[in-house]
Write an enzyme that holds these catalytic residues in place. Structure first.
Site, short mmCIF file in Angstrom:
data_model
loop_
_atom_site.label_atom_id
_atom_site.label_comp_id
_atom_site.label_asym_id
_atom_site.label_seq_id
_atom_site.Cartn_x
_atom_site.Cartn_y
_atom_site.Cartn_z
N SER A 334 0.81 -1.23 0.00
CA SER A 334 0.00 0.00 0.00
C SER A 334 0.84 1.27 0.00
O SER A 334 1.90 1.33 0.63
CB SER A 334 -0.92 0.01 1.23
OG SER A 334 -1.76 -1.12 1.24
N HIS A 428 -7.35 -0.60 6.04
CA HIS A 428 -6.90 -1.99 6.19
C HIS A 428 -7.05 -2.47 7.64
O HIS A 428 -7.40 -3.63 7.88
CB HIS A 428 -5.46 -2.15 5.71
CG HIS A 428 -5.33 -2.11 4.22
ND1 HIS A 428 -5.79 -3.12 3.41
CD2 HIS A 428 -4.79 -1.18 3.39
CE1 HIS A 428 -5.54 -2.82 2.14
NE2 HIS A 428 -4.94 -1.65 2.10
#
Length: 498
Positions: A334, A428
């Site tokens: 990410s 997340h």
């Protein structure tokens, strides 16, 4: 369902506002322009009073016929013709302020519920009073949105309307509790309409229609697609691309997820999107042990905050497990948007407050000063504002340790209302992932260097623990992190002062 087309009455209204801009706040208009602006405002009020249905009495709510379809179509036509963001904001502001909740009814129904609580009655009586209160709490414009959703293209229109609303809020064109309430109402409606049962999971391959590949390429918001060769690599062997579409807009991507199938958790985006395509179209399935989720892009800004990303990840994980039963490792790779901006702000505030750097150790300050030939604080602000510093191997080595621990603190320690400040981290962690590994020089693109100093992070999904981790994070705001991340955080707390 009927198609949205301008009606005669809508056409008359359009003539009133065509090419006549609203008055910007704080400015004075000539008499002619003032008259035109006034005509536009009157046209808006006339439209809203005709298009927004009145709230029927509670006892008649299920017997009152729906408003004529052309009333909703008039609103859609009028709104669709407003070219300027300020004009759309004005209309939405008037809708939010003038057609919300009837506070008198809310007070009356609240009093009735409180009275029944003080004087015990049958449960059915209390439940009906509570239902009356719920009905009174519905803003009047919600009925308009509900009826628009039944028109052909109506759901798509409402998604764009909310995107305009969010943009107007960001630009400070409209503010206040009524606007926030309308945004919340639309978000709540979308959360119901775009729940997992109404979403279709579709996979994109190189054999997909050219139009679809073009849409996927244009929608990529994390790592822009350079050309068709790049696009072919991203949907080719050892890669998967999935998207959700909605039953109201079949085949139209709402949110897109790209996955790399690898033998280990990737620590660099270059190995995924820059690596040469395999010569063979056949995948060696026994070498695929890991799924790396490296790009998640929302194509409709009006769906911000609607739980699509989490649904998509869950569905894709299930699809991959069907295709590769032995697949056991799932992780993201990410970006860290906002890290450089946060760091530059921190450097600026520290220099202003103390006149010296308290984020780096003395030895790090000396080494960086030796390389750059200037004072550390000012030098860092200058070099981190561009991408040129990565051309110096000495600077890259000297900055690795301090930037790694500062990034760890930014992700782990910086909070907003108790949760992770970084939006990607918060996403997340809410899904139950573990903050697994921070990677140095993981994205050396211009966007990666200027946005996050080249750093990226893996959030790892241990499927058997995601539910527990999600509950822990949401309830106690506790972040589950690996030893590497916690070690970097400890180093930050030891060597830096905030």
């Amino acid at each position: 369902m009927p198609v949205l087309r301008p009606t005669v009455s809508a056409g008359r209204l359009l003539l009133l506002w065509l090419r006549l801009p609203l008055r910007p706040p704080g400015t004075r208009l000539s008499s002619g322009r003032a008259a035109a602006a006034g005509a536009l405002e009157r046209a808006m009020d006339e439209l809203l009073h005709r298009a927004v249905p009145a709230m029927p009495a509670y006892g008649l709510r299920e017997k009152t016929p729906a408003p004529a379809e052309n009333q909703c179509a008039d609103f859609v036509s009028f709104y669709g013709g407003l070219a300027e963001a300020a004009e759309r904001a004005e209309l939405l502001g008037r809708l939010a302020r003038g057609f919300g909740v009837d506070h008198g009814q809310v007070a009356e129904q609240s009093a009735a519920v409180l009275q029944l609580l003080q004087q015990p009655r049958e449960a059915a009586v209390l439940l009906q009073a509570e239902d009356r209160l719920r009905y009174a709490l519905e803003p009047r414009y919600r009925s308009l949105f509900h009826h628009i959703s039944k028109l052909d293209g109506g759901v798509r229109f409402l998604v764009q309307l909310r995107a305009d609303l969010l943009e107007a809020q960001a630009l400070k064109l409209m503010e206040g509790p009524h606007v926030r309430e309308m945004n919340g109402v639309l978000k709540s409606m979308f959360s119901e309409w775009f729940s997992s049962g109404f979403l279709n999971l579709e996979r994109v391959t190189w054999r997909s229609p050219c139009e679809m590949l073009q849409k996927i390429s244009e929608a990529e918001a994390v790592h822009p697609v350079k050309n068709w060769t790049d696009m072919k690599r991203r949907v080719g062997p050892y890669r998967r691309c999935y998207f959700f579409s909605h039953c109201s807009t079949p085949g139209e991507p709402l949110i897109i997820l790209h996955v790399a199938l690898t033998s280990e958790i990737s620590s660099s985006i270059q190995t995924i999107i820059v690596k040469e395509s395999p010569t063979s179209e056949t995948e060696e399935r026994d070498k695929i042990t890991t799924a790396v989720l490296y790009s998640l892009s929302l194509t409709q800004q009006g769906l911000q905050g609607v739980e699509l990303g989490a649904f998509l990840i869950k569905r894709v994980v299930k699809e991959l497990q069907k295709e590769f039963p032995h697949l056991g490792t799932f992780s993201s790779l990410s970006p860290i948007p906002g890290f450089t901006k946060w760091l530059l702000g921190l450097l600026k505030s520290k220099a202003k407050d103390h006149g010296r750097n308290e984020l780096l150790t003395d030895s790090e300050c000396k080494e960086i000063s030796k390389i750059t030939g200037g004072p550390v604080n000012e030098t860092l602000k200058t070099i981190l504002s561009s991408s040129e510093w990565v051309q110096s191997e000495q600077l890259v080595r000297a900055l690795q340790a301090p930037l790694m621990r500062l990034c760890a603190w930014y992700l782990y320690g910086e909070k907003h209302r108790g949760y992770a400040l970084n939006p990607v981290a918060n996403f997340h962690l809410q899904n139950g992932a573990v903050m697994w590994r921070i990677n140095w020089m993981a994205d050396v693109s211009l966007k990666g260097i200027t946005g996050s100093c080249g750093l990226m992070v893996n959030y790892r999904y241990f499927l058997e623990n995601t539910a527990t981790n999600r509950t822990t994070y949401l309830s106690s705001k506790s972040i589950k992190a690996s030893e590497q991340v916690l070690s970097l955080v400890a180093q930050f707390q030891k060597n830096s002062k905030l």
